[in-house]
Structure formats: structure tokens, C-alpha cells
Design a protein around this motif. Structure first.
Motif, PDB file in Angstrom:
ATOM      1  N   PRO A   1       0.839  -1.203   0.000  1.00  0.00           N
ATOM      2  CA  PRO A   1       0.000   0.000   0.000  1.00  0.00           C
ATOM      3  C   PRO A   1       0.871   1.248   0.000  1.00  0.00           C
ATOM      4  CG  PRO A   1      -0.072  -1.090   2.147  1.00  0.00           C
ATOM      5  CD  PRO A   1       0.729  -1.968   1.222  1.00  0.00           C
ATOM      6  N   LEU A   2       0.322   2.325  -0.533  1.00  0.00           N
ATOM      7  CA  LEU A   2       1.038   3.592  -0.552  1.00  0.00           C
ATOM      8  C   LEU A   2       1.202   4.114   0.860  1.00  0.00           C
ATOM      9  CD1 LEU A   2      -0.739   5.381  -3.526  1.00  0.00           C
ATOM     10  CD2 LEU A   2       1.513   4.335  -3.521  1.00  0.00           C
ATOM     11  N   LYS A   3       2.332   4.753   1.111  1.00  0.00           N
ATOM     12  CA  LYS A   3       2.551   5.359   2.417  1.00  0.00           C
ATOM     13  C   LYS A   3       1.645   6.566   2.571  1.00  0.00           C
ATOM     14  CE  LYS A   3       7.311   4.442   3.629  1.00  0.00           C
ATOM     15  NZ  LYS A   3       8.592   5.066   3.918  1.00  0.00           N
ATOM     16  N   GLN A   4       1.079   6.709   3.757  1.00  0.00           N
ATOM     17  CA  GLN A   4       0.286   7.893   4.041  1.00  0.00           C
ATOM     18  C   GLN A   4       1.217   8.981   4.545  1.00  0.00           C
ATOM     19  OE1 GLN A   4      -2.873   7.084   6.721  1.00  0.00           O
ATOM     20  NE2 GLN A   4      -4.036   5.935   5.235  1.00  0.00           N
ATOM     21  N   ALA A   5       0.870  10.209   4.239  1.00  0.00           N
ATOM     22  CA  ALA A   5       1.669  11.331   4.715  1.00  0.00           C
ATOM     23  C   ALA A   5       1.582  11.395   6.232  1.00  0.00           C
ATOM     24  CB  ALA A   5       1.163  12.626   4.105  1.00  0.00           C
ATOM     25  N   ILE A   6       2.709  11.603   6.860  1.00  0.00           N
ATOM     26  CA  ILE A   6       2.768  11.698   8.307  1.00  0.00           C
ATOM     27  C   ILE A   6       3.018  13.152   8.667  1.00  0.00           C
ATOM     28  CG2 ILE A   6       4.048  11.005  10.361  1.00  0.00           C
ATOM     29  CD1 ILE A   6       4.682   8.398   8.935  1.00  0.00           C
ATOM     30  N   TYR A   7       2.260  13.632   9.642  1.00  0.00           N
ATOM     31  CA  TYR A   7       2.435  15.010  10.086  1.00  0.00           C
ATOM     32  C   TYR A   7       3.842  15.205  10.616  1.00  0.00           C
ATOM     33  CZ  TYR A   7       2.251  19.120  12.985  1.00  0.00           C
ATOM     34  OH  TYR A   7       2.523  20.339  13.552  1.00  0.00           O
ATOM     35  N   SER A   8       4.444  16.282  10.235  1.00  0.00           N
ATOM     36  CA  SER A   8       5.766  16.630  10.729  1.00  0.00           C
ATOM     37  C   SER A   8       5.800  18.130  10.973  1.00  0.00           C
ATOM     38  CB  SER A   8       6.831  16.250   9.707  1.00  0.00           C
ATOM     39  OG  SER A   8       8.062  16.852  10.046  1.00  0.00           O
ATOM     40  N   SER A   9       6.323  18.524  12.110  1.00  0.00           N
ATOM     41  CA  SER A   9       6.404  19.957  12.394  1.00  0.00           C
ATOM     42  C   SER A   9       7.337  20.659  11.411  1.00  0.00           C
ATOM     43  CB  SER A   9       6.863  20.192  13.832  1.00  0.00           C
ATOM     44  OG  SER A   9       8.141  19.635  14.033  1.00  0.00           O
TER      45      SER A   9
ATOM     46  N   VAL B   1      -3.194   9.637  20.764  1.00  0.00           N
ATOM     47  CA  VAL B   1      -2.760  10.260  19.510  1.00  0.00           C
ATOM     48  C   VAL B   1      -1.240  10.410  19.490  1.00  0.00           C
ATOM     49  CG1 VAL B   1      -2.835  12.396  18.160  1.00  0.00           C
ATOM     50  CG2 VAL B   1      -4.950  11.402  19.037  1.00  0.00           C
ATOM     51  N   SER B   2      -0.661  10.812  20.610  1.00  0.00           N
ATOM     52  CA  SER B   2       0.798  10.942  20.688  1.00  0.00           C
ATOM     53  C   SER B   2       1.481   9.600  20.481  1.00  0.00           C
ATOM     54  CB  SER B   2       1.211  11.519  22.041  1.00  0.00           C
ATOM     55  OG  SER B   2       0.772  12.838  22.165  1.00  0.00           O
ATOM     56  N   LEU B   3       0.932   8.565  21.086  1.00  0.00           N
ATOM     57  CA  LEU B   3       1.493   7.225  20.944  1.00  0.00           C
ATOM     58  C   LEU B   3       1.440   6.761  19.491  1.00  0.00           C
ATOM     59  CD1 LEU B   3       2.588   4.621  22.284  1.00  0.00           C
ATOM     60  CD2 LEU B   3       0.209   3.910  22.552  1.00  0.00           C
ATOM     61  N   ILE B   4       0.307   6.974  18.848  1.00  0.00           N
ATOM     62  CA  ILE B   4       0.156   6.565  17.450  1.00  0.00           C
ATOM     63  C   ILE B   4       1.098   7.364  16.552  1.00  0.00           C
ATOM     64  CG2 ILE B   4      -1.440   6.564  15.482  1.00  0.00           C
ATOM     65  CD1 ILE B   4      -3.678   5.934  17.566  1.00  0.00           C
ATOM     66  N   ALA B   5       1.182   8.669  16.790  1.00  0.00           N
ATOM     67  CA  ALA B   5       2.067   9.513  15.983  1.00  0.00           C
ATOM     68  C   ALA B   5       3.523   9.093  16.166  1.00  0.00           C
ATOM     69  CB  ALA B   5       1.886  10.979  16.357  1.00  0.00           C
ATOM     70  N   HIS B   6       3.903   8.819  17.403  1.00  0.00           N
ATOM     71  CA  HIS B   6       5.277   8.385  17.676  1.00  0.00           C
ATOM     72  C   HIS B   6       5.566   7.061  16.980  1.00  0.00           C
ATOM     73  CE1 HIS B   6       9.032   7.785  19.798  1.00  0.00           C
ATOM     74  NE2 HIS B   6       8.610   6.590  20.160  1.00  0.00           N
ATOM     75  N   ASP B   7       4.629   6.134  17.075  1.00  0.00           N
ATOM     76  CA  ASP B   7       4.800   4.826  16.440  1.00  0.00           C
ATOM     77  C   ASP B   7       4.910   4.975  14.918  1.00  0.00           C
ATOM     78  OD1 ASP B   7       4.921   1.920  16.738  1.00  0.00           O
ATOM     79  OD2 ASP B   7       3.014   1.935  15.648  1.00  0.00           O
ATOM     80  N   ALA B   8       4.093   5.849  14.345  1.00  0.00           N
ATOM     81  CA  ALA B   8       4.137   6.071  12.893  1.00  0.00           C
ATOM     82  C   ALA B   8       5.478   6.682  12.484  1.00  0.00           C
ATOM     83  CB  ALA B   8       2.988   6.972  12.464  1.00  0.00           C
ATOM     84  N   GLU B   9       5.986   7.613  13.289  1.00  0.00           N
ATOM     85  CA  GLU B   9       7.288   8.218  12.989  1.00  0.00           C
ATOM     86  C   GLU B   9       8.402   7.185  13.074  1.00  0.00           C
ATOM     87  OE1 GLU B   9       7.775  11.528  15.629  1.00  0.00           O
ATOM     88  OE2 GLU B   9       6.185  12.688  14.656  1.00  0.00           O
ATOM     89  N   MET B  10       8.329   6.324  14.086  1.00  0.00           N
ATOM     90  CA  MET B  10       9.345   5.280  14.244  1.00  0.00           C
ATOM     91  C   MET B  10       9.301   4.313  13.057  1.00  0.00           C
ATOM     92  SD  MET B  10      10.935   6.086  16.973  1.00  0.00           S
ATOM     93  CE  MET B  10      11.857   4.650  17.410  1.00  0.00           C
ATOM     94  N   ALA B  11       8.103   3.962  12.621  1.00  0.00           N
ATOM     95  CA  ALA B  11       7.961   3.062  11.479  1.00  0.00           C
ATOM     96  C   ALA B  11       8.496   3.715  10.209  1.00  0.00           C
ATOM     97  CB  ALA B  11       6.494   2.666  11.299  1.00  0.00           C
ATOM     98  N   ALA B  12       8.233   5.008  10.050  1.00  0.00           N
ATOM     99  CA  ALA B  12       8.718   5.722   8.864  1.00  0.00           C
ATOM    100  C   ALA B  12      10.239   5.812   8.875  1.00  0.00           C
ATOM    101  CB  ALA B  12       8.103   7.115   8.805  1.00  0.00           C
ATOM    102  N   ASP B  13      10.810   6.026  10.055  1.00  0.00           N
ATOM    103  CA  ASP B  13      12.268   6.111  10.164  1.00  0.00           C
ATOM    104  C   ASP B  13      12.930   4.766   9.887  1.00  0.00           C
ATOM    105  OD1 ASP B  13      12.099   8.781  10.771  1.00  0.00           O
ATOM    106  OD2 ASP B  13      12.321   8.504  12.941  1.00  0.00           O
ATOM    107  N   ALA B  14      12.218   3.680  10.175  1.00  0.00           N
ATOM    108  CA  ALA B  14      12.773   2.340   9.990  1.00  0.00           C
ATOM    109  C   ALA B  14      12.812   1.933   8.517  1.00  0.00           C
ATOM    110  CB  ALA B  14      11.962   1.324  10.783  1.00  0.00           C
ATOM    111  N   THR B  15      12.022   2.619   7.688  1.00  0.00           N
ATOM    112  CA  THR B  15      11.992   2.249   6.263  1.00  0.00           C
ATOM    113  C   THR B  15      12.963   3.048   5.450  1.00  0.00           C
ATOM    114  OG1 THR B  15      10.182   3.796   5.837  1.00  0.00           O
ATOM    115  CG2 THR B  15       9.616   1.504   6.294  1.00  0.00           C
TER     116      THR B  15
END
Length: 108
Positions: free
Chosen positions: A3-11, A94-108
Motif C-alpha cells: 500500500p502507498l505510504k500515508q503522509a505523516i504530520y511533521s512539524s 494520539v501521541s502514541l500513534i504519531a510516535h509509532d508512525a514516525e518510528m515506522a517511517a524512520d525504519a523504512t
């Protein structure tokens, strides 16, 4: 096929806007944000969203109803359970999910 990656919010990529606050307002916002266990930015965004939703100025995606045909059964259940949480619990989740999504994005 992946599946396509979804955009992740980033400051770093978020829109930024400088606001001039009257004397004392920054301190009042900071206090309210602390009481809600939010950053000042999150507090301001939450209040702006709520105000715009009440006026009907935001799209339906932010005021999604549980009976919306666009929601799957799992999405309905998640939304219903999320709305039952306190603001503090919602923010933590929401913070937990955002953190997990950022960690997953960094791992790829």
C-alpha cells in the motif's frame, strides 16, 4: 503490491503562521494547555478546530459522524471508543500513534 505510504504530520513540513497575542494571553494559553496535558500548539489547534466545526467551516472529515457510510465497522468502533476517552487519554493515544508512525517511517 504494497500500500502507498500515508503522509505523516511533521512539524518540519507543517504550515506555520505567526500570531501576535495580547498581553497575558500566552500565559493563559500555557496554563490551559498544561491543565489539558497538551502543548500550547496542540491546545490552540484543538480550540480552533472546535470553533470552526461549530461554525460549520471545516470539512466533514473533521466532524465525522458514527453513522457515516464512509466508516468501516472497525473505524466506527475506534471512533466511538476514542470519543469515550478523556481529553488526556485522547491526547496520549494520539501521541502514541504519531510516535509509532514516525518510528515506522524512520525504519523504512
Amino acid at each position: 503490491m504494497r500500500p502507498l505510504k500515508q503522509a505523516i504530520y511533521s512539524s518540519r513540513t507543517a504550515d506555520k503562521f505567526v500570531v501576535r497575542l495580547p498581553d497575558g494571553m500566552r500565559e493563559r494559553i500555557a496554563e490551559v494547555a498544561r491543565n489539558h496535558h497538551r502543548s500550547m500548539n496542540s491546545e490552540i489547534i484543538a480550540r480552533l478546530e472546535q470553533s470552526l466545526i461549530q461554525e460549520g467551516a471545516l470539512g466533514e472529515e473533521l466532524s465525522m459522524r458514527l453513522d457515516s457510510p464512509e466508516l468501516s465497522l472497525h473505524e466506527r468502533e475506534l471512533l466511538q471508543r476514542f470519543r469515550q476517552l478523556s481529553h488526556r487519554q485522547q491526547n496520549a493515544l494520539v501521541s502514541l500513534i504519531a510516535h509509532d508512525a514516525e518510528m515506522a517511517a524512520d525504519a523504512t
